[in-house]
Design a protein around this motif. Structure first.
Motif, mmCIF file in Angstrom:
data_model
loop_
_atom_site.group_PDB
_atom_site.id
_atom_site.type_symbol
_atom_site.label_atom_id
_atom_site.label_comp_id
_atom_site.label_asym_id
_atom_site.label_seq_id
_atom_site.Cartn_x
_atom_site.Cartn_y
_atom_site.Cartn_z
ATOM 1 N N GLU A 1 10.284 37.806 14.153
ATOM 2 C CA GLU A 1 11.721 38.004 14.299
ATOM 3 C C GLU A 1 12.313 38.574 13.007
ATOM 4 N N HIS A 2 11.826 38.069 11.884
ATOM 5 C CA HIS A 2 12.291 38.574 10.586
ATOM 6 C C HIS A 2 11.936 40.050 10.417
ATOM 7 N N LEU A 3 10.691 40.415 10.745
ATOM 8 C CA LEU A 3 10.271 41.806 10.605
ATOM 9 C C LEU A 3 11.030 42.708 11.583
ATOM 10 N N TYR A 4 11.336 42.200 12.752
ATOM 11 C CA TYR A 4 12.149 42.956 13.712
ATOM 12 C C TYR A 4 13.492 43.320 13.080
ATOM 13 N N GLU A 5 14.112 42.363 12.439
ATOM 14 C CA GLU A 5 15.409 42.617 11.800
ATOM 15 C C GLU A 5 15.269 43.560 10.610
ATOM 16 N N VAL A 6 14.197 43.394 9.836
ATOM 17 C CA VAL A 6 13.984 44.245 8.664
ATOM 18 C C VAL A 6 13.761 45.697 9.072
ATOM 19 N N PHE A 7 12.896 45.923 10.055
ATOM 20 C CA PHE A 7 12.502 47.283 10.402
ATOM 21 C C PHE A 7 13.459 47.983 11.365
ATOM 22 N N THR A 8 14.172 47.228 12.180
ATOM 23 C CA THR A 8 15.087 47.860 13.149
ATOM 24 C C THR A 8 16.533 47.828 12.692
ATOM 25 N N GLY A 9 16.850 46.949 11.768
ATOM 26 C CA GLY A 9 18.229 46.816 11.324
ATOM 27 C C GLY A 9 19.103 46.078 12.321
ATOM 28 N N LYS A 10 18.492 45.535 13.371
ATOM 29 C CA LYS A 10 19.243 44.791 14.388
ATOM 30 C C LYS A 10 19.174 43.298 14.096
ATOM 31 N N LYS A 11 20.167 42.585 14.575
ATOM 32 C CA LYS A 11 20.220 41.144 14.387
ATOM 33 C C LYS A 11 19.932 40.423 15.700
ATOM 34 N N ILE A 12 19.203 39.331 15.595
ATOM 35 C CA ILE A 12 18.896 38.512 16.760
ATOM 36 C C ILE A 12 19.955 37.426 16.877
ATOM 37 N N LYS A 13 20.490 37.267 18.075
ATOM 38 C CA LYS A 13 21.453 36.202 18.300
ATOM 39 C C LYS A 13 20.717 34.876 18.295
ATOM 40 N N ARG A 14 21.106 34.012 17.387
ATOM 41 C CA ARG A 14 20.407 32.744 17.217
ATOM 42 C C ARG A 14 21.324 31.570 17.509
ATOM 43 N N VAL A 15 20.709 30.491 18.000
ATOM 44 C CA VAL A 15 21.423 29.238 18.191
ATOM 45 C C VAL A 15 21.281 28.435 16.914
ATOM 46 N N SER A 16 22.386 27.911 16.400
ATOM 47 C CA SER A 16 22.341 27.177 15.141
ATOM 48 C C SER A 16 21.589 25.870 15.293
ATOM 49 N N ALA A 17 21.042 25.387 14.179
ATOM 50 C CA ALA A 17 20.328 24.111 14.195
ATOM 51 C C ALA A 17 21.259 22.979 14.604
ATOM 52 N N ALA A 18 22.548 23.081 14.214
ATOM 53 C CA ALA A 18 23.518 22.041 14.563
ATOM 54 C C ALA A 18 23.711 21.975 16.080
ATOM 55 N N ALA A 19 23.763 23.150 16.727
ATOM 56 C CA ALA A 19 23.941 23.176 18.182
ATOM 57 C C ALA A 19 22.725 22.591 18.885
#
Length: 209
Positions: A130-148
């Protein structure tokens, strides 16, 4: 009332839901975080030499990750330098090459995710891809927070685990909150690797390294 032979009991239905983790031929084992569809489709679109069947196992030796890098740095990453083996030396050499390359080129490759992926730590390989996806594509993954996640897991516990059809979600969330373990990379002992939810929250906050 006893269930008929043609139906599943609630407990068997829950187990079936937990085991139904196949996405486009990719299978995430029970209790393991699954890749998002966007990340899996991204990996699939890179036309790697080996298809991704089990993300924890298939990324452990670093070979597939090296192939991902080679798609973005075709003249710098030569795949003949990497070995698709399973020995400890093979893993150490593959990951060592990737870490050194990432440092030279300024590519964010968090050490804890590298170590966790190599050691097969719960959730680390998914977080790394997921980290490499964001690094190489410049897109952000919608994530659920740990608190939620913690709030939903707490709510499920408060209801005594009796949530009808929705009970599967609470059980799956609870099963993903496993404790991190201490791991080693070469002679260096790192801090324990966080669970996938915590790793994702840290990455979303910009703490890649």
């Amino acid at each position: 009332m006893a269930s008929t032979s043609g139906s599943l009991s609630p407990s068997r239905t829950l187990r079936a839901k937990q085991q139904d983790t196949t996405t486009f031929g990719y299978e995430s084992p029970p209790d393991m975080p699954a890749l998002t569809r966007d990340v899996f489709k991204w990996v699939q679109g890179l036309d790697l030499s080996h298809s991704l069947k089990n993300v924890r196992r298939d990324t452990q030796n670093g070979f597939i990750v090296a192939e991902v890098f080679s798609r973005y740095f075709p003249t710098d990453i030569q795949m003949h330098s990497f070995d698709n083996g399973v020995s400890t030396n093979c893993k150490k050499d593959n990951w060592g090459q990737l870490v050194r390359f990432a440092e030279r080129r300024g590519v964010s490759l968090p050490a804890d995710l590298v170590v966790g992926t190599r050691q097969g730590v719960h959730g680390a390989a998914v977080a790394l891809l997921e980290h490499l996806y964001e690094v190489f594509t410049g897109k952000k993954i919608k994530r659920v927070s740990a608190a939620a996640i913690a709030a939903e897991a707490s709510g499920a516990a408060g209801l005594g685990g009796s949530r009808g059809d929705a009970g599967g979600d609470g059980s799956l969330i609870a099963s993903s909150l496993k404790a991190g373990v201490a791991v080693e990379f070469g002679d260096a002992v790192t801090r324990g690797v966080e669970d996938a939810a915590v790793l994702r929250q840290r990455l979303a906050a910009g703490g890649g390294k």
